[in-house]
Motif scaffolding. Sequence first.
Motif, PDB file in Angstrom:
ATOM      1  N   GLU A  28       0.828  -1.205   0.000  1.00  0.00           N
ATOM      2  CA  GLU A  28       0.000   0.000   0.000  1.00  0.00           C
ATOM      3  C   GLU A  28       0.865   1.259   0.000  1.00  0.00           C
ATOM      4  OE1 GLU A  28      -3.196  -0.038   2.853  1.00  0.00           O
ATOM      5  OE2 GLU A  28      -3.831  -2.041   2.248  1.00  0.00           O
ATOM      6  N   SER A  29       1.936   1.255   0.794  1.00  0.00           N
ATOM      7  CA  SER A  29       2.861   2.399   0.826  1.00  0.00           C
ATOM      8  C   SER A  29       3.561   2.554  -0.517  1.00  0.00           C
ATOM      9  CB  SER A  29       3.909   2.217   1.929  1.00  0.00           C
ATOM     10  OG  SER A  29       3.285   2.179   3.192  1.00  0.00           O
ATOM     11  N   PHE A  30       4.043   1.447  -1.071  1.00  0.00           N
ATOM     12  CA  PHE A  30       4.710   1.449  -2.373  1.00  0.00           C
ATOM     13  C   PHE A  30       3.799   2.088  -3.424  1.00  0.00           C
ATOM     14  CE2 PHE A  30       5.652  -0.325  -6.508  1.00  0.00           C
ATOM     15  CZ  PHE A  30       7.037  -0.353  -6.563  1.00  0.00           C
ATOM     16  N   GLY A  31       2.551   1.683  -3.434  1.00  0.00           N
ATOM     17  CA  GLY A  31       1.601   2.195  -4.414  1.00  0.00           C
ATOM     18  C   GLY A  31       1.411   3.698  -4.328  1.00  0.00           C
ATOM     19  N   LYS A  32       1.476   4.229  -3.094  1.00  0.00           N
ATOM     20  CA  LYS A  32       1.257   5.672  -2.909  1.00  0.00           C
ATOM     21  C   LYS A  32       2.314   6.491  -3.628  1.00  0.00           C
ATOM     22  CE  LYS A  32      -1.448   5.619   1.304  1.00  0.00           C
ATOM     23  NZ  LYS A  32      -1.276   4.696   2.410  1.00  0.00           N
ATOM     24  N   TRP A  33       3.590   6.112  -3.522  1.00  0.00           N
ATOM     25  CA  TRP A  33       4.624   6.920  -4.177  1.00  0.00           C
ATOM     26  C   TRP A  33       4.882   6.464  -5.609  1.00  0.00           C
ATOM     27  CZ3 TRP A  33       9.097   4.613  -5.879  1.00  0.00           C
ATOM     28  CH2 TRP A  33       9.475   3.395  -5.276  1.00  0.00           C
ATOM     29  N   PHE A  34       4.614   5.192  -5.916  1.00  0.00           N
ATOM     30  CA  PHE A  34       4.903   4.670  -7.250  1.00  0.00           C
ATOM     31  C   PHE A  34       3.783   4.977  -8.254  1.00  0.00           C
ATOM     32  CE2 PHE A  34       5.886   1.500 -10.493  1.00  0.00           C
ATOM     33  CZ  PHE A  34       7.258   1.526 -10.524  1.00  0.00           C
ATOM     34  N   GLY A  35       2.571   5.175  -7.735  1.00  0.00           N
ATOM     35  CA  GLY A  35       1.449   5.503  -8.617  1.00  0.00           C
ATOM     36  C   GLY A  35       0.620   4.304  -9.032  1.00  0.00           C
ATOM     37  N   VAL A  36       0.311   3.433  -8.043  1.00  0.00           N
ATOM     38  CA  VAL A  36      -0.506   2.244  -8.303  1.00  0.00           C
ATOM     39  C   VAL A  36      -1.463   2.065  -7.130  1.00  0.00           C
ATOM     40  CG1 VAL A  36      -0.497  -0.232  -8.835  1.00  0.00           C
ATOM     41  CG2 VAL A  36       1.511   1.126  -9.351  1.00  0.00           C
ATOM     42  N   ALA A  37      -2.718   1.738  -7.426  1.00  0.00           N
ATOM     43  CA  ALA A  37      -3.693   1.470  -6.363  1.00  0.00           C
ATOM     44  C   ALA A  37      -3.468   0.044  -5.850  1.00  0.00           C
ATOM     45  CB  ALA A  37      -5.108   1.633  -6.896  1.00  0.00           C
ATOM     46  N   LEU A  38      -2.858  -0.060  -4.669  1.00  0.00           N
ATOM     47  CA  LEU A  38      -2.545  -1.378  -4.110  1.00  0.00           C
ATOM     48  C   LEU A  38      -3.173  -1.578  -2.731  1.00  0.00           C
ATOM     49  CD1 LEU A  38       1.220  -1.671  -5.184  1.00  0.00           C
ATOM     50  CD2 LEU A  38      -0.751  -2.863  -6.172  1.00  0.00           C
ATOM     51  N   ASN A  39      -4.302  -0.908  -2.495  1.00  0.00           N
ATOM     52  CA  ASN A  39      -4.980  -1.058  -1.206  1.00  0.00           C
ATOM     53  C   ASN A  39      -5.368  -2.512  -0.989  1.00  0.00           C
ATOM     54  OD1 ASN A  39      -4.656   1.647  -1.050  1.00  0.00           O
ATOM     55  ND2 ASN A  39      -6.823   2.173  -1.274  1.00  0.00           N
ATOM     56  N   GLY A  40      -5.026  -3.020   0.193  1.00  0.00           N
ATOM     57  CA  GLY A  40      -5.357  -4.398   0.526  1.00  0.00           C
ATOM     58  C   GLY A  40      -4.434  -5.429  -0.094  1.00  0.00           C
ATOM     59  N   LYS A  41      -3.410  -4.992  -0.835  1.00  0.00           N
ATOM     60  CA  LYS A  41      -2.488  -5.935  -1.498  1.00  0.00           C
ATOM     61  C   LYS A  41      -1.243  -6.145  -0.638  1.00  0.00           C
ATOM     62  CE  LYS A  41      -5.105  -5.995  -5.166  1.00  0.00           C
ATOM     63  NZ  LYS A  41      -4.964  -6.196  -6.568  1.00  0.00           N
ATOM     64  N   ARG A  42      -0.551  -7.255  -0.920  1.00  0.00           N
ATOM     65  CA  ARG A  42       0.696  -7.554  -0.214  1.00  0.00           C
ATOM     66  C   ARG A  42       1.727  -8.028  -1.232  1.00  0.00           C
ATOM     67  NH1 ARG A  42      -0.087 -12.130   3.070  1.00  0.00           N
ATOM     68  NH2 ARG A  42       1.880 -11.653   4.080  1.00  0.00           N
ATOM     69  N   PHE A  43       3.005  -7.824  -0.887  1.00  0.00           N
ATOM     70  CA  PHE A  43       4.101  -8.353  -1.696  1.00  0.00           C
ATOM     71  C   PHE A  43       4.604  -9.623  -1.028  1.00  0.00           C
ATOM     72  CE2 PHE A  43       5.119  -3.720  -2.923  1.00  0.00           C
ATOM     73  CZ  PHE A  43       4.391  -3.809  -4.099  1.00  0.00           C
ATOM     74  N   VAL A  44       4.434 -10.747  -1.709  1.00  0.00           N
ATOM     75  CA  VAL A  44       4.875 -12.035  -1.195  1.00  0.00           C
ATOM     76  C   VAL A  44       5.744 -12.692  -2.268  1.00  0.00           C
ATOM     77  CG1 VAL A  44       4.134 -14.312  -0.368  1.00  0.00           C
ATOM     78  CG2 VAL A  44       2.747 -12.281   0.164  1.00  0.00           C
ATOM     79  N   ALA A  45       6.961 -13.084  -1.890  1.00  0.00           N
ATOM     80  CA  ALA A  45       7.879 -13.712  -2.852  1.00  0.00           C
ATOM     81  C   ALA A  45       7.190 -14.898  -3.521  1.00  0.00           C
ATOM     82  CB  ALA A  45       9.160 -14.154  -2.155  1.00  0.00           C
ATOM     83  N   GLY A  46       7.307 -14.944  -4.863  1.00  0.00           N
ATOM     84  CA  GLY A  46       6.717 -16.028  -5.632  1.00  0.00           C
ATOM     85  C   GLY A  46       5.287 -15.773  -6.068  1.00  0.00           C
ATOM     86  N   GLU A  47       4.685 -14.672  -5.604  1.00  0.00           N
ATOM     87  CA  GLU A  47       3.296 -14.384  -5.963  1.00  0.00           C
ATOM     88  C   GLU A  47       3.200 -13.138  -6.843  1.00  0.00           C
ATOM     89  OE1 GLU A  47       0.671 -14.241  -2.604  1.00  0.00           O
ATOM     90  OE2 GLU A  47       1.328 -16.198  -1.860  1.00  0.00           O
ATOM     91  N   ARG A  48       2.100 -13.069  -7.599  1.00  0.00           N
ATOM     92  CA  ARG A  48       1.840 -11.894  -8.425  1.00  0.00           C
ATOM     93  C   ARG A  48       1.098 -10.853  -7.617  1.00  0.00           C
ATOM     94  NH1 ARG A  48      -1.059 -13.690 -13.812  1.00  0.00           N
ATOM     95  NH2 ARG A  48      -1.062 -11.468 -14.279  1.00  0.00           N
ATOM     96  N   THR A  49       1.383  -9.595  -7.923  1.00  0.00           N
ATOM     97  CA  THR A  49       0.641  -8.476  -7.346  1.00  0.00           C
ATOM     98  C   THR A  49       0.196  -7.597  -8.506  1.00  0.00           C
ATOM     99  OG1 THR A  49       1.998  -8.530  -5.339  1.00  0.00           O
ATOM    100  CG2 THR A  49       0.724  -6.536  -5.732  1.00  0.00           C
ATOM    101  N   GLN A  50      -1.074  -7.222  -8.486  1.00  0.00           N
ATOM    102  CA  GLN A  50      -1.624  -6.385  -9.547  1.00  0.00           C
ATOM    103  C   GLN A  50      -2.396  -5.223  -8.946  1.00  0.00           C
ATOM    104  OE1 GLN A  50      -3.846  -9.721 -11.304  1.00  0.00           O
ATOM    105  NE2 GLN A  50      -2.812  -9.241 -13.221  1.00  0.00           N
ATOM    106  N   GLY A  51      -2.413  -4.100  -9.661  1.00  0.00           N
ATOM    107  CA  GLY A  51      -3.192  -2.957  -9.226  1.00  0.00           C
ATOM    108  C   GLY A  51      -3.360  -1.977 -10.363  1.00  0.00           C
ATOM    109  N   GLN A  52      -4.406  -1.158 -10.263  1.00  0.00           N
ATOM    110  CA  GLN A  52      -4.663  -0.150 -11.283  1.00  0.00           C
ATOM    111  C   GLN A  52      -3.617   0.959 -11.177  1.00  0.00           C
ATOM    112  OE1 GLN A  52      -7.418  -1.016 -13.133  1.00  0.00           O
ATOM    113  NE2 GLN A  52      -6.667   0.466 -14.626  1.00  0.00           N
ATOM    114  N   ILE A  53      -3.008   1.317 -12.292  1.00  0.00           N
ATOM    115  CA  ILE A  53      -2.035   2.412 -12.287  1.00  0.00           C
ATOM    116  C   ILE A  53      -2.794   3.724 -12.085  1.00  0.00           C
ATOM    117  CG2 ILE A  53      -0.361   3.687 -13.707  1.00  0.00           C
ATOM    118  CD1 ILE A  53       0.520   0.992 -14.867  1.00  0.00           C
TER     119      ILE A  53
END
Length: 152
Positions: A28-53
Amino acid sequence: MHSSDRIERKILLKAPRSTVWRALANAESFGKWFGVALNGKRFVAGERTQGQITYPGYEHLVWDVQVARVEPERVFAFRWHPYAVEPDMDYSSEPTTLVLFELEDMDGGTLLKVVESGFDNIPAERRLKAFRMNSRGWDDQMTNIETYLAAP
């Protein structure tokens, strides 16, 4: 040394490593500065993460990464299709580039290094544009994370 295969950026951030790490590895923090809506998302090794730019001009796109490494307060890495901006094009069969963030303690804060590598494997007709656009993009993103961390 100039390489067509990799983009490298460094910035000294005036924040402790733990704070920089949260800005990177907390989706969620990454998305705020990077420009992606990642509310409720997590970064987990080996998994995909998607969000609206949310970055102006690219809101019609979905940011889609495969998280490669999460080594707390040290390394965060993901793979993606660089400059995959044509909504009608299927990039899934193309090779990806690796984006690697590394943190290091420095006097006055934390050194953030970003390396995006693997451009030599991108199809020739897209390679130069993807390299140029992402090179410019990383310049912007270094400013974005610095601004994000400086905010009260």
